[in-house]
Write a protein that holds these residues in place. Structure first.
Motif, PDB file in Angstrom:
ATOM      1  N   PHE A  98       0.909  -0.962   0.057  1.00 33.31           N
ATOM      2  CA  PHE A  98       0.044  -0.013  -0.152  1.00 33.31           C
ATOM      3  C   PHE A  98       1.054   1.320  -0.049  1.00 33.31           C
ATOM      4  N   SER A  99       0.375   2.169  -0.834  1.00 30.91           N
ATOM      5  CA  SER A  99       1.112   3.496  -0.676  1.00 30.91           C
ATOM      6  C   SER A  99       0.162   4.661  -0.913  1.00 30.91           C
ATOM      7  N   ASP A 100       0.453   5.509  -0.140  1.00 26.84           N
ATOM      8  CA  ASP A 100      -0.532   6.882  -0.512  1.00 26.84           C
ATOM      9  C   ASP A 100       0.297   8.199  -0.248  1.00 26.84           C
ATOM     10  N   ASP A 101       1.588   8.176  -0.602  1.00 27.29           N
ATOM     11  CA  ASP A 101       2.662   8.994  -0.893  1.00 27.29           C
ATOM     12  C   ASP A 101       2.295  10.266  -1.752  1.00 27.29           C
ATOM     13  N   GLU A 102       2.000   9.941  -2.946  1.00 24.43           N
ATOM     14  CA  GLU A 102       1.689  10.885  -3.922  1.00 24.43           C
ATOM     15  C   GLU A 102       0.320  10.372  -4.317  1.00 24.43           C
ATOM     16  N   ASP A 103       0.186   9.253  -5.032  1.00 23.88           N
ATOM     17  CA  ASP A 103      -1.036   8.801  -5.367  1.00 23.88           C
ATOM     18  C   ASP A 103      -1.312   7.677  -4.374  1.00 23.88           C
ATOM     19  N   PHE A 104      -2.737   7.234  -4.499  1.00 27.49           N
ATOM     20  CA  PHE A 104      -3.080   5.994  -3.611  1.00 27.49           C
ATOM     21  C   PHE A 104      -3.171   4.806  -4.489  1.00 27.49           C
ATOM     22  N   SER A 105      -2.429   3.820  -3.843  1.00 31.36           N
ATOM     23  CA  SER A 105      -2.243   2.448  -4.900  1.00 31.36           C
ATOM     24  C   SER A 105      -2.258   1.150  -3.475  1.00 31.36           C
ATOM     25  N   ILE A 106      -2.944   0.051  -4.260  1.00 31.10           N
ATOM     26  CA  ILE A 106      -2.898  -0.670  -3.422  1.00 31.10           C
ATOM     27  C   ILE A 106      -2.617  -1.994  -4.506  1.00 31.10           C
ATOM     28  N   LYS A 107      -1.468  -2.925  -4.155  1.00 32.47           N
ATOM     29  CA  LYS A 107      -1.040  -4.045  -4.904  1.00 32.47           C
ATOM     30  C   LYS A 107      -1.275  -5.369  -4.103  1.00 32.47           C
ATOM     31  N   LEU A 108      -2.227  -6.194  -4.614  1.00 28.64           N
ATOM     32  CA  LEU A 108      -2.337  -7.354  -3.807  1.00 28.64           C
ATOM     33  C   LEU A 108      -1.144  -8.491  -4.332  1.00 28.64           C
ATOM     34  N   ILE A 109      -0.411  -8.877  -3.407  1.00 25.67           N
ATOM     35  CA  ILE A 109       0.758 -10.075  -4.062  1.00 25.67           C
ATOM     36  C   ILE A 109       0.162 -11.243  -3.971  1.00 25.67           C
ATOM     37  N   SER A 110      -0.392 -11.461  -2.824  1.00 26.83           N
ATOM     38  CA  SER A 110      -0.739 -13.087  -2.894  1.00 26.83           C
ATOM     39  C   SER A 110      -2.007 -13.267  -1.869  1.00 26.83           C
ATOM     40  N   TYR A 111      -2.762 -14.415  -1.903  1.00 29.25           N
ATOM     41  CA  TYR A 111      -3.766 -14.497  -1.279  1.00 29.25           C
ATOM     42  C   TYR A 111      -4.066 -16.150  -1.059  1.00 29.25           C
ATOM     43  N   THR A 112      -4.601 -16.724  -0.018  1.00 28.13           N
ATOM     44  CA  THR A 112      -5.046 -18.180  -0.318  1.00 28.13           C
ATOM     45  C   THR A 112      -6.590 -18.202  -0.901  1.00 28.13           C
ATOM     46  N   ASP A 113      -6.813 -19.530  -1.124  1.00 29.67           N
ATOM     47  CA  ASP A 113      -8.118 -19.708  -1.487  1.00 29.67           C
ATOM     48  C   ASP A 113      -9.149 -19.414  -0.353  1.00 29.67           C
ATOM     49  N   LYS A 114      -8.480 -19.483   0.631  1.00 27.93           N
ATOM     50  CA  LYS A 114      -9.450 -19.597   1.831  1.00 27.93           C
ATOM     51  C   LYS A 114     -10.079 -18.225   2.024  1.00 27.93           C
ATOM     52  N   VAL A 115      -9.384 -17.056   1.436  1.00 26.76           N
ATOM     53  CA  VAL A 115     -10.149 -15.949   1.777  1.00 26.76           C
ATOM     54  C   VAL A 115     -10.331 -15.073   0.441  1.00 26.76           C
ATOM     55  N   SER A 116     -10.482 -16.179  -0.497  1.00 27.82           N
ATOM     56  CA  SER A 116     -11.015 -15.392  -1.934  1.00 27.82           C
ATOM     57  C   SER A 116     -12.307 -14.837  -1.882  1.00 27.82           C
ATOM     58  N   SER A 117     -12.983 -15.672  -1.257  1.00 27.88           N
ATOM     59  CA  SER A 117     -14.701 -14.949  -1.186  1.00 27.88           C
ATOM     60  C   SER A 117     -14.796 -13.507  -0.702  1.00 27.88           C
ATOM     61  N   GLU A 118     -14.070 -13.433   0.226  1.00 29.92           N
ATOM     62  CA  GLU A 118     -13.958 -12.031   1.313  1.00 29.92           C
ATOM     63  C   GLU A 118     -13.381 -10.854   0.293  1.00 29.92           C
ATOM     64  N   LEU A 119     -12.205 -11.447  -0.378  1.00 31.66           N
ATOM     65  CA  LEU A 119     -11.361 -10.667  -1.259  1.00 31.66           C
ATOM     66  C   LEU A 119     -12.530 -10.050  -2.602  1.00 31.66           C
ATOM     67  N   ARG A 120     -13.121 -11.101  -2.950  1.00 29.06           N
ATOM     68  CA  ARG A 120     -14.040 -10.918  -4.118  1.00 29.06           C
ATOM     69  C   ARG A 120     -15.259  -9.821  -3.515  1.00 29.06           C
ATOM     70  N   GLY A 121     -15.837 -10.224  -2.573  1.00 30.53           N
ATOM     71  CA  GLY A 121     -16.779  -9.254  -1.911  1.00 30.53           C
ATOM     72  C   GLY A 121     -16.354  -7.708  -1.722  1.00 30.53           C
ATOM     73  N   ILE A 122     -15.074  -7.605  -1.175  1.00 31.04           N
ATOM     74  CA  ILE A 122     -14.525  -6.266  -0.953  1.00 31.04           C
ATOM     75  C   ILE A 122     -14.399  -5.510  -2.345  1.00 31.04           C
ATOM     76  N   THR A 123     -13.930  -6.156  -3.479  1.00 27.69           N
ATOM     77  CA  THR A 123     -13.686  -5.807  -4.797  1.00 27.69           C
ATOM     78  C   THR A 123     -14.935  -5.434  -5.180  1.00 27.69           C
ATOM     79  N   ILE A 124     -16.158  -6.119  -5.160  1.00 26.27           N
ATOM     80  CA  ILE A 124     -17.438  -5.690  -5.596  1.00 26.27           C
ATOM     81  C   ILE A 124     -17.939  -4.493  -5.004  1.00 26.27           C
ATOM     82  N   PHE A 125     -17.664  -4.488  -3.520  1.00 24.85           N
ATOM     83  CA  PHE A 125     -18.287  -3.480  -2.839  1.00 24.85           C
ATOM     84  C   PHE A 125     -17.550  -2.366  -3.349  1.00 24.85           C
ATOM     85  N   PHE A 126     -16.257  -2.065  -3.522  1.00 24.68           N
ATOM     86  CA  PHE A 126     -15.554  -0.891  -3.941  1.00 24.68           C
ATOM     87  C   PHE A 126     -15.886  -0.509  -5.359  1.00 24.68           C
ATOM     88  N   VAL A 127     -16.218  -1.560  -6.337  1.00 23.89           N
ATOM     89  CA  VAL A 127     -16.494  -1.350  -7.676  1.00 23.89           C
ATOM     90  C   VAL A 127     -17.899  -0.477  -7.801  1.00 23.89           C
TER      91      VAL A 127
END
Length: 108
Positions: free
Chosen positions: A58-87
């Protein structure tokens, strides 16, 4: 203008998010569009902080950015939900304020 680019993986999960610029709707510090984008972005970040088994940068020095490096299958549903909510939230703002916010989703 605020420019938002969201890259998603094959499961429609956040891979990379970059937000740059200022909406120009009102002066900095008093701009409701910037505040709306910020609250959605920082809510996403807060949600990511609460999920185990993920690695991101994560960085918010000049711009805001998040880069997801890795995740386990166990949390994929949560991550998809967070992404959908943001979109959903960003699309509402960008659809209603096209002169001030651009939003692009790219597949990886």
């Amino acid at each position: 203008m605020i420019k938002i680019v969201l890259k998603v993986d094959g499961y429609n999960i956040l891979k990379n998010l970059v937000i740059i610029g200022h909406s120009g709707f009102a002066t900095k510090g008093d701009d409701p569009l910037c505040a709306g984008v910020s609250i959605l972005a920082y809510s996403m970040l807060s949600a990511l902080k609460n999920i185990p088994d993920i690695d991101y940068i994560f960085s918010d020095d000049e711009d805001f950015s998040i880069k997801l490096i890795s995740y386990t299958d166990k949390v994929s549903s949560e991550l998809r939900g967070i992404t959908i909510f943001f979109v959903c939230g960003i699309k509402i703002l960008s659809d209603n304020f096209k002169k001030h916010i651009t939003f692009k989703i790219e597949g990886v």
